[in-house]
Design an enzyme around this catalytic site. Structure first.
Site, mmCIF file in Angstrom:
data_model
loop_
_atom_site.group_PDB
_atom_site.id
_atom_site.type_symbol
_atom_site.label_atom_id
_atom_site.label_comp_id
_atom_site.label_asym_id
_atom_site.label_seq_id
_atom_site.Cartn_x
_atom_site.Cartn_y
_atom_site.Cartn_z
ATOM 1 N N ASP A 31 0.820 -1.221 0.000
ATOM 2 C CA ASP A 31 0.000 0.000 0.000
ATOM 3 C C ASP A 31 0.853 1.269 0.000
ATOM 4 O OD1 ASP A 31 -2.360 1.420 0.030
ATOM 5 O OD2 ASP A 31 -2.554 1.386 2.212
ATOM 6 N N GLY A 76 -0.268 5.410 -4.415
ATOM 7 C CA GLY A 76 -0.913 6.656 -4.826
ATOM 8 C C GLY A 76 -0.292 7.854 -4.124
ATOM 9 N N ARG A 77 -0.085 7.725 -2.804
ATOM 10 C CA ARG A 77 0.489 8.834 -2.041
ATOM 11 C C ARG A 77 1.938 9.093 -2.445
ATOM 12 N NH1 ARG A 77 -1.372 6.347 3.445
ATOM 13 N NH2 ARG A 77 -1.886 4.668 1.985
ATOM 14 N N ASN A 126 -11.078 -2.804 -4.671
ATOM 15 C CA ASN A 126 -10.339 -1.874 -5.529
ATOM 16 C C ASN A 126 -11.030 -1.583 -6.868
ATOM 17 O OD1 ASN A 126 -7.093 -3.015 -4.332
ATOM 18 N ND2 ASN A 126 -8.230 -1.191 -3.725
HETATM 19 C C1 IPE Z 1 -5.355 -2.603 0.321
HETATM 20 O O1 IPE Z 1 -5.056 -1.271 0.112
HETATM 21 C C2 IPE Z 1 -5.351 -3.334 -0.981
HETATM 22 C C3 IPE Z 1 -4.054 -3.488 -1.621
HETATM 23 C C4 IPE Z 1 -2.913 -3.015 -1.201
HETATM 24 C C5 IPE Z 1 -4.050 -4.236 -2.843
HETATM 25 P P1 IPE Z 1 -6.209 -0.164 -0.076
HETATM 26 O O2 IPE Z 1 -5.508 1.102 -0.327
HETATM 27 O O3 IPE Z 1 -7.179 -0.617 -1.075
HETATM 28 O O4 IPE Z 1 -6.893 -0.176 1.354
HETATM 29 P P2 IPE Z 1 -7.724 0.957 2.101
HETATM 30 O O5 IPE Z 1 -8.756 1.449 1.132
HETATM 31 O O6 IPE Z 1 -6.765 2.018 2.488
HETATM 32 O O7 IPE Z 1 -8.295 0.275 3.286
HETATM 33 C C1 IPE Z 2 -1.797 0.173 -3.205
HETATM 34 O O1 IPE Z 2 -1.545 1.538 -3.263
HETATM 35 C C2 IPE Z 2 -2.087 -0.430 -4.554
HETATM 36 C C3 IPE Z 2 -3.457 -0.908 -4.712
HETATM 37 C C4 IPE Z 2 -4.404 -0.840 -3.844
HETATM 38 C C5 IPE Z 2 -3.777 -1.514 -5.999
HETATM 39 P P1 IPE Z 2 -2.729 2.601 -3.256
HETATM 40 O O2 IPE Z 2 -3.115 2.878 -4.650
HETATM 41 O O3 IPE Z 2 -3.820 2.189 -2.353
HETATM 42 O O4 IPE Z 2 -1.961 3.843 -2.658
HETATM 43 P P2 IPE Z 2 -2.569 4.925 -1.659
HETATM 44 O O5 IPE Z 2 -3.054 4.176 -0.450
HETATM 45 O O6 IPE Z 2 -3.662 5.631 -2.368
HETATM 46 O O7 IPE Z 2 -1.415 5.798 -1.336
HETATM 47 MG MG MG Z 3 -4.134 2.454 -0.365
#
Ligand code: IPE
Ligand code: IPE
Ligand code: MG
Length: 250
Positions: free
Chosen positions: A30, A33-34, A78
């Site tokens: 995780d 995105g950030r 997701n």
């Molecule tokens: C969990 O991360 C799923 C994966 C890393 C694949 P998310 O980013 O989807 O989880 P939440 O929404 O913060 O709980």
């Molecule tokens: C995890 O990173 C990847 C997936 C859930 C597919 P995120 O995309 O959730 O990254 P953040 O949490 O928004 O930073």
């Molecule tokens: Mg995330």
């Protein structure tokens, strides 16, 4: 004489006992995105960087002799994300699997997938199937990629499968034990994770392996997944090795 010696941070690898590694490490990848946002990049650039980190960490886990690595790549939740982000993630998975297939003979990593693959693009499903087939005889490190995985979804499917066997007269409800129930999960045959790592600062499981991690040790870090390094993995393993696991005993 090295006047700077004191300020050199200790290599966390020095604290790891490589002869007693956890057997199974699970990671919630995780923070992509950030990571991208902090750099003024589109979220998809974060996913690309995260895929790179996955390559590095999975290879390293194989090199140190870890038996099982399970990673959360895409959850049942997701799909709520914008279509272009979902599409980019699927594209990166495809790229990863194509590369993995080309390296399979050399790496000999056994690959499995946890989750219902049927809603994924057909091409990706075929690649998962090919990866599984080619690597099924390998007996080194096993990497499980959770794709369209949700812990609750997994439990409901297991309950349905057992109920169907009961309805067909092939099993009786009172015969169900924890061991037997485990055989209906995507993780059938894989030992439970010893250590679950979640980067990115979130302190939750987000539907990841709720049954299997009932007695896992947890390691949370603020590091975002694309920045996750071997050093961070060493820190997590060292923290795990300092803990006392009692499983309800004394
Ligand atoms: C969990 O991360 C799923 C994966 C890393 C694949 P998310 O980013 O989807 O989880 P939440 O929404 O913060 O709980
Ligand atoms: C995890 O990173 C990847 C997936 C859930 C597919 P995120 O995309 O959730 O990254 P953040 O949490 O928004 O930073
Ligand atoms: Mg995330």
């Amino acid at each position: 004489m090295n006047f700077f010696k004191k300020s050199v941070p200790q290599d966390p690898a020095a604290e790891v006992d490589f002869d007693h590694l956890p057997r199974h490490i699970a990671i919630i990848m995780d923070g992509n995105g950030r990571w991208a946002k902090k750099r003024g990049l589109p979220r998809t650039a974060g996913h690309a960087a995260g895929a790179e980190t996955f390559r590095t960490i999975a290879t390293y886990c194989k090199d140190i002799g870890l038996d099982y690595l399970t990673v959360y790549a895409f959850s049942t939740e997701n799909w709520k994300r914008p279509q272009d982000e979902v599409g980019a993630i699927m594209g990166l998975l495809k790229k990863y699997l194509l590369e993995a297939i080309s390296r399979m003979e050399r790496d000999r990593v056994k690959m499995e997938f946890f989750g219902d693959l049927s809603p994924l693009p057909q091409e990706l499903q075929d690649l998962c199937q090919r990866t599984r087939e080619i690597s099924k005889g390998y007996d080194g490190c096993q990497v499980n990629i959770c794709l369209n995985y949700g812990g609750r979804d997994e439990l409901v499917r297991a309950a349905q499968a057992f109920a169907a066997r009961c309805a067909a007269g092939e099993a009786r409800p009172e015969e169900l034990t924890e061991e037997r129930f485990s055989q209906y999960l995507f993780s059938a045959g894989v030992p439970d994770p010893d250590l679950v790592i979640r980067p990115s600062g979130e302190l939750r499981l987000s539907n990841f392996l709720p049954w299997q991690s009932a007695y896992a040790e947890f390691y949370f870090t603020d590091v975002l997944w694309p920045d996750f390094s071997k050093e961070e993995l060493h820190r997590a393993i060292a923290a795990y090795q300092r803990r006392s696991r009692r499983f309800g005993g004394i």
